[in-house]
Write a protein that holds these residues in place. Sequence first.
Motif, mmCIF file in Angstrom:
data_model
loop_
_atom_site.group_PDB
_atom_site.id
_atom_site.type_symbol
_atom_site.label_atom_id
_atom_site.label_comp_id
_atom_site.label_asym_id
_atom_site.label_seq_id
_atom_site.Cartn_x
_atom_site.Cartn_y
_atom_site.Cartn_z
ATOM 1 N N TRP A 23 6.637 37.220 6.711
ATOM 2 C CA TRP A 23 7.930 37.762 7.124
ATOM 3 C C TRP A 23 8.638 36.804 8.078
ATOM 4 O O TRP A 23 9.823 36.504 7.914
ATOM 5 N N ALA A 24 7.926 36.307 9.081
ATOM 6 C CA ALA A 24 8.539 35.397 10.059
ATOM 7 C C ALA A 24 9.017 34.112 9.392
ATOM 8 O O ALA A 24 10.121 33.632 9.672
ATOM 9 N N ALA A 25 8.211 33.563 8.498
ATOM 10 C CA ALA A 25 8.583 32.316 7.823
ATOM 11 C C ALA A 25 9.798 32.499 6.925
ATOM 12 O O ALA A 25 10.608 31.590 6.776
ATOM 13 N N ASN A 26 9.952 33.679 6.329
ATOM 14 C CA ASN A 26 11.087 33.940 5.449
ATOM 15 C C ASN A 26 12.316 34.463 6.196
ATOM 16 O O ASN A 26 13.421 34.438 5.658
ATOM 17 N N THR A 27 12.140 34.939 7.410
ATOM 18 C CA THR A 27 13.250 35.505 8.183
ATOM 19 C C THR A 27 13.931 34.448 9.045
ATOM 20 O O THR A 27 15.155 34.331 9.057
ATOM 21 N N PHE A 28 13.151 33.694 9.768
ATOM 22 C CA PHE A 28 13.698 32.734 10.728
ATOM 23 C C PHE A 28 13.798 31.353 10.077
ATOM 24 O O PHE A 28 13.033 30.442 10.380
ATOM 25 N N GLN A 62 -0.720 25.201 1.282
ATOM 26 C CA GLN A 62 0.293 24.251 1.757
ATOM 27 C C GLN A 62 0.827 23.378 0.624
ATOM 28 O O GLN A 62 1.962 22.939 0.667
ATOM 29 N N ARG A 63 0.019 23.168 -0.401
ATOM 30 C CA ARG A 63 0.463 22.347 -1.536
ATOM 31 C C ARG A 63 1.538 23.042 -2.365
ATOM 32 O O ARG A 63 2.282 22.403 -3.090
ATOM 33 N N PHE A 64 1.630 24.368 -2.236
ATOM 34 C CA PHE A 64 2.562 25.136 -3.065
ATOM 35 C C PHE A 64 3.762 25.680 -2.296
ATOM 36 O O PHE A 64 4.761 26.051 -2.884
ATOM 37 N N THR A 65 3.661 25.774 -0.976
ATOM 38 C CA THR A 65 4.724 26.411 -0.201
ATOM 39 C C THR A 65 5.799 25.428 0.230
ATOM 40 O O THR A 65 5.564 24.230 0.320
ATOM 41 N N ALA A 66 6.970 25.982 0.500
ATOM 42 C CA ALA A 66 8.108 25.178 0.959
ATOM 43 C C ALA A 66 8.882 25.983 1.999
ATOM 44 O O ALA A 66 10.034 26.334 1.801
ATOM 45 N N TRP A 67 8.225 26.323 3.101
ATOM 46 C CA TRP A 67 8.880 27.085 4.154
ATOM 47 C C TRP A 67 9.953 26.227 4.806
ATOM 48 O O TRP A 67 9.833 25.010 4.897
ATOM 49 N N ASP A 68 10.985 26.858 5.303
ATOM 50 C CA ASP A 68 12.096 26.167 5.950
ATOM 51 C C ASP A 68 12.399 26.839 7.287
ATOM 52 O O ASP A 68 13.532 27.181 7.581
ATOM 53 N N THR A 69 11.359 27.070 8.070
ATOM 54 C CA THR A 69 11.494 27.835 9.302
ATOM 55 C C THR A 69 12.056 26.988 10.444
ATOM 56 O O THR A 69 11.919 25.767 10.459
ATOM 57 N N VAL A 70 12.660 27.691 11.379
ATOM 58 C CA VAL A 70 13.081 27.055 12.626
ATOM 59 C C VAL A 70 11.901 27.116 13.587
ATOM 60 O O VAL A 70 10.954 27.864 13.362
ATOM 61 N N ASP A 71 11.955 26.356 14.664
ATOM 62 C CA ASP A 71 10.907 26.489 15.665
ATOM 63 C C ASP A 71 11.419 27.377 16.798
ATOM 64 O O ASP A 71 12.603 27.708 16.845
ATOM 65 N N PRO A 72 10.554 27.805 17.704
ATOM 66 C CA PRO A 72 10.972 28.731 18.764
ATOM 67 C C PRO A 72 12.142 28.227 19.614
ATOM 68 O O PRO A 72 12.905 29.020 20.153
ATOM 69 N N ASP A 73 12.335 26.914 19.705
ATOM 70 C CA ASP A 73 13.446 26.369 20.493
ATOM 71 C C ASP A 73 14.812 26.631 19.862
ATOM 72 O O ASP A 73 15.836 26.458 20.518
ATOM 73 N N ALA A 74 14.849 27.045 18.609
ATOM 74 C CA ALA A 74 16.125 27.300 17.919
ATOM 75 C C ALA A 74 16.792 28.592 18.390
ATOM 76 O O ALA A 74 17.984 28.784 18.168
#
Length: 156
Positions: free
Chosen positions: A79-84, A120-132
């Motif tokens: 959820w966090a990876a897909n939300t932020f 990790q070989r299949f995922t492509a998360w585009d998350t921000v880091d906490p500083d965002a």
Amino acid sequence: MSLTASLTDRLPVVPALEALLLGASSRRPLGTNVFDREWDLLIVLDTCRYDALCRLASEYTFVDDVNSLYSLGSSTREWAANTFTQQYREPIAETAVVCSNAQVTRTLEAGNAMESPLAQRFTAWDTVDPDAFHAFDSVSDYAPMDPFGGRPSPNS
């Protein structure tokens, strides 16, 4: 020993399935992103069951409307990876988060490295880091931990 048992003992079925599902979710998340909705204050109750909240709503005057929508993940990390995500960078920059679930912090800090090497070989998360975020308060970083559950104690 059955043929099925001998195959599953030798093949990494669960890790492979996890990798495929997370890979699909990281590219095409199903559900509603909270940043696609209008809100001034949003409280996310992790693991709160909708049916239980509906039953209890009448007991609390401050709960005047209970709605549901499909989540962007079946786990806190997903959820966090897909939300932020970078797509919501502007509203994220105006958002203050107070979070007691260390999984959210770990997910944002890890970015694309939050799961097993196979996944990790299949995922492509585009998350921000906490500083965002305008502010990101990870309560689990400083709150006394519950000795039985490994999470911040509700008494703190």
